[in-house]
Design a protein around this motif. Structure first.
Motif, PDB file in Angstrom:
ATOM      1  N   LEU A 150      38.779  49.266 -52.963  1.00  0.00           N
ATOM      2  CA  LEU A 150      39.509  48.723 -51.758  1.00  0.00           C
ATOM      3  C   LEU A 150      40.892  49.526 -51.924  1.00  0.00           C
ATOM      4  O   LEU A 150      41.449  49.636 -50.760  1.00  0.00           O
ATOM      5  CB  LEU A 150      39.804  47.567 -52.636  1.00  0.00           C
ATOM      6  CG  LEU A 150      40.893  46.588 -51.800  1.00  0.00           C
ATOM      7  CD1 LEU A 150      40.442  46.325 -50.383  1.00  0.00           C
ATOM      8  CD2 LEU A 150      41.286  45.195 -52.438  1.00  0.00           C
ATOM      9  N   HIS A 218      33.240  45.867 -48.218  1.00  0.00           N
ATOM     10  CA  HIS A 218      33.966  47.047 -47.473  1.00  0.00           C
ATOM     11  C   HIS A 218      33.107  48.122 -46.856  1.00  0.00           C
ATOM     12  O   HIS A 218      33.050  48.570 -45.718  1.00  0.00           O
ATOM     13  CB  HIS A 218      35.155  47.358 -48.313  1.00  0.00           C
ATOM     14  CG  HIS A 218      36.090  46.259 -48.574  1.00  0.00           C
ATOM     15  ND1 HIS A 218      36.749  45.546 -47.764  1.00  0.00           N
ATOM     16  CD2 HIS A 218      36.446  45.684 -49.924  1.00  0.00           C
ATOM     17  CE1 HIS A 218      37.471  44.460 -48.493  1.00  0.00           C
ATOM     18  NE2 HIS A 218      37.112  44.883 -49.802  1.00  0.00           N
ATOM     19  N   ARG A 247      41.257  47.646 -43.160  1.00  0.00           N
ATOM     20  CA  ARG A 247      41.079  47.970 -44.457  1.00  0.00           C
ATOM     21  C   ARG A 247      42.636  48.205 -45.035  1.00  0.00           C
ATOM     22  O   ARG A 247      42.742  47.552 -46.316  1.00  0.00           O
ATOM     23  CB  ARG A 247      40.306  49.108 -44.874  1.00  0.00           C
ATOM     24  CG  ARG A 247      38.832  49.217 -44.549  1.00  0.00           C
ATOM     25  CD  ARG A 247      38.159  48.098 -45.166  1.00  0.00           C
ATOM     26  NE  ARG A 247      36.787  47.875 -44.675  1.00  0.00           N
ATOM     27  CZ  ARG A 247      36.565  47.109 -43.902  1.00  0.00           C
ATOM     28  NH1 ARG A 247      37.523  45.926 -43.236  1.00  0.00           N
ATOM     29  NH2 ARG A 247      35.113  46.958 -43.437  1.00  0.00           N
ATOM     30  N   GLU A 250      43.656  44.683 -45.104  1.00  0.00           N
ATOM     31  CA  GLU A 250      43.082  43.633 -46.299  1.00  0.00           C
ATOM     32  C   GLU A 250      43.741  44.108 -47.585  1.00  0.00           C
ATOM     33  O   GLU A 250      43.751  43.149 -48.535  1.00  0.00           O
ATOM     34  CB  GLU A 250      41.579  43.968 -46.051  1.00  0.00           C
ATOM     35  CG  GLU A 250      40.974  43.284 -44.931  1.00  0.00           C
ATOM     36  CD  GLU A 250      39.395  43.579 -45.034  1.00  0.00           C
ATOM     37  OE1 GLU A 250      38.830  44.639 -45.788  1.00  0.00           O
ATOM     38  OE2 GLU A 250      38.664  43.362 -44.126  1.00  0.00           O
ATOM     39  N   ARG A 251      43.835  45.418 -47.820  1.00  0.00           N
ATOM     40  CA  ARG A 251      44.555  45.751 -49.030  1.00  0.00           C
ATOM     41  C   ARG A 251      45.830  45.195 -49.379  1.00  0.00           C
ATOM     42  O   ARG A 251      46.264  44.623 -50.284  1.00  0.00           O
ATOM     43  CB  ARG A 251      44.604  47.472 -49.244  1.00  0.00           C
ATOM     44  CG  ARG A 251      45.141  47.903 -50.529  1.00  0.00           C
ATOM     45  CD  ARG A 251      45.056  49.299 -50.582  1.00  0.00           C
ATOM     46  NE  ARG A 251      46.065  49.962 -49.787  1.00  0.00           N
ATOM     47  CZ  ARG A 251      46.194  51.345 -49.460  1.00  0.00           C
ATOM     48  NH1 ARG A 251      45.410  52.249 -50.149  1.00  0.00           N
ATOM     49  NH2 ARG A 251      47.032  51.802 -48.464  1.00  0.00           N
TER      50      ARG A 251
END
Length: 295
Positions: A150, A218, A247, A250-251
Motif C-alpha cells: 500500500l 490493490h 491508490r 487510498e493511502r
C-alpha cells in the motif's frame, strides 16, 4: 534379590537406550538434505536450527497430509516466504520450536523448583506457544507485506506512468521501474513478472499470476484495469495515471484512519498506567495532611 532386580532394570534401560540411539541414527541417515540452490537466505533464527530442520523435513513430507502442505504453501506464498521455506520445512521448524520451548520451560521450572502441577502447566503452555509462534510470525510477515505494498504502489505506478508517457511499452516501463524503484515486495514481484514474460508467458497471464500470488485487492484492481485497458485498446499511460491517483488517495485515507484510531488506542494505557499515578500524586499529600489533622 535386590541386586538382581537392579541388574535387570539396568540391562533393560541399556537396551532401550541402544534401540533409541540406533533409531535416531537411522532417522539421521535416512534424511535427505534440502536443496537450496535457488532459494533465498534463511533468517538467522531458522539458520541456527537448520541441521535439525534438514533431518525432520523429509519425514514431515511423508507423514503430513497433502492438504496441510498445500495450505501452508499458500500461506508462505502470501507472506513472501515462498523462496525461503518449503511447507515441510516450515512444519519441521514448528516442531523444533515446540521442542525448544518445552525444554526451556522445563529448565525454568527446575531452576525455580516448582511443584508438579505448575511444572506441567508451564511446560504445556510453552509447548503450545512454541508450536503457534511460527504461524504468528508468518501472519505478521503477511500484514507487513500488505502495508508495504500500500505504501510503495503509488510510487511504482508513477514511475511506470512516466515511462509509458515517454514512449516505452508496458514491459519496458516495468523494467525501468524495477531498476529505479525501492527494494521490497513489489520490487521482487515485478522482477518475477519480467522473468515470466521473458520465458514466453503472455503479459496478461503473467499479470494474473502475480495477482494470484499476492492476493492483494490493490494489485488485483491494478491487473483488472490493465487487462481491460489492453483488451479495449485504451491508453495504458492514462489508465496507470488514474490508478496511481486512486491508490494515493487510498493511502492518504488509510493514514487518516490510523490517526483517528490513535486516541482510542491511547485510552487503555492512559486509564491503566497514567491516571492512577496522577491521582496518587494529587491525593497522597491531601490524605497525609488529613490523617495528621485527625491525630
Amino acid at each position: 534379590m535386590q541386586s538382581a532386580i537392579l541388574v535387570s532394570v539396568t540391562f533393560v534401560c541399556g537396551v532401550m537406550a541402544a534401540i533409541l540411539l540406533l533409531y535416531s541414527i537411522a532417522i539421521v541417515r535416512k534424511a535427505r538434505p534440502s536443496n537450496r540452490e535457488h532459494m533465498d537466505p534463511l533468517p538467522w533464527g531458522i539458520a541456527l536450527v537448520w541441521g535439525a530442520v534438514n533431518v525432520l523435513q523429509s519425514h514431515v513430507s511423508e507423514i503430513a497430509p497433502t492438504s496441510m502442505l498445500l495450505r501452508w504453501k499458500r500461506r508462505l506464498q502470501l507472506a513472501g516466504l515462498e523462496y525461503i521455506l518449503r511447507p515441510e520445512e516450515f512444519i519441521a521448524v514448528r516442531a523444533i520450536s515446540m521442542a525448544i520451548a518445552g525444554i526451556l520451560a522445563g529448565l525454568v521450572a527446575w531452576f525455580l523448583k516448582l511443584d508438579g502441577v505448575w511444572t506441567r502447566t508451564l511446560v504445556l503452555g510453552a509447548l503450545a506457544l512454541g508450536w503457534v509462534y511460527p504461524a504468528i510470525w508468518v501472519g505478521d510477515r503477511k500484514k507487513r507485506r500488505d502495508k508495504e505494498i500500500l505504501r510503495t504502489l503509488p510510487g511504482y505506478l508513477d514511475l511506470i506512468t512516466l515511462c509509458c508517457q515517454a514512449g516505452l511499452g508496458l514491459s519496458a516501463a516495468i523494467s525501468q521501474a524495477v531498476q529505479k524503484g525501492p527494494r521490497g515486495a513489489l520490487h521482487e514481484e515485478f522482477e518475477r513478472l519480467l522473468r515470466e514474460m521473458r520465458t514466453g508467458m503472455s503479459r496478461i497471464d503473467a499479470l494474473n499470476a502475480m495477482a494470484e500470488r499476492m492476493d492483494n485487492k490493490h494489485i488485483r484492481g491494478l491487473v483488472s484495469n490493465l487487462t481491460q485497458a489492453e483488451s479495449l485498446g485504451a491508453s495504458i499511460a492514462d489508465t496507470l495515471a488514474a490508478i496511481a491517483d486512486q491508490r494515493r488517495t487510498e493511502r492518504f485515507q488509510h493514514a487518516e484512519k490510523l490517526a483517528m484510531e490513535a486516541p482510542v488506542k491511547m485510552l487503555g494505557p492512559l486509564v491503566i498506567f497514567i491516571f492512577p499515578v496522577t491521582f496518587l500524586v494529587i491525593f497522597f499529600p491531601l490524605a497525609v495532611q488529613m490523617f495528621s489533622t485527625l491525630k
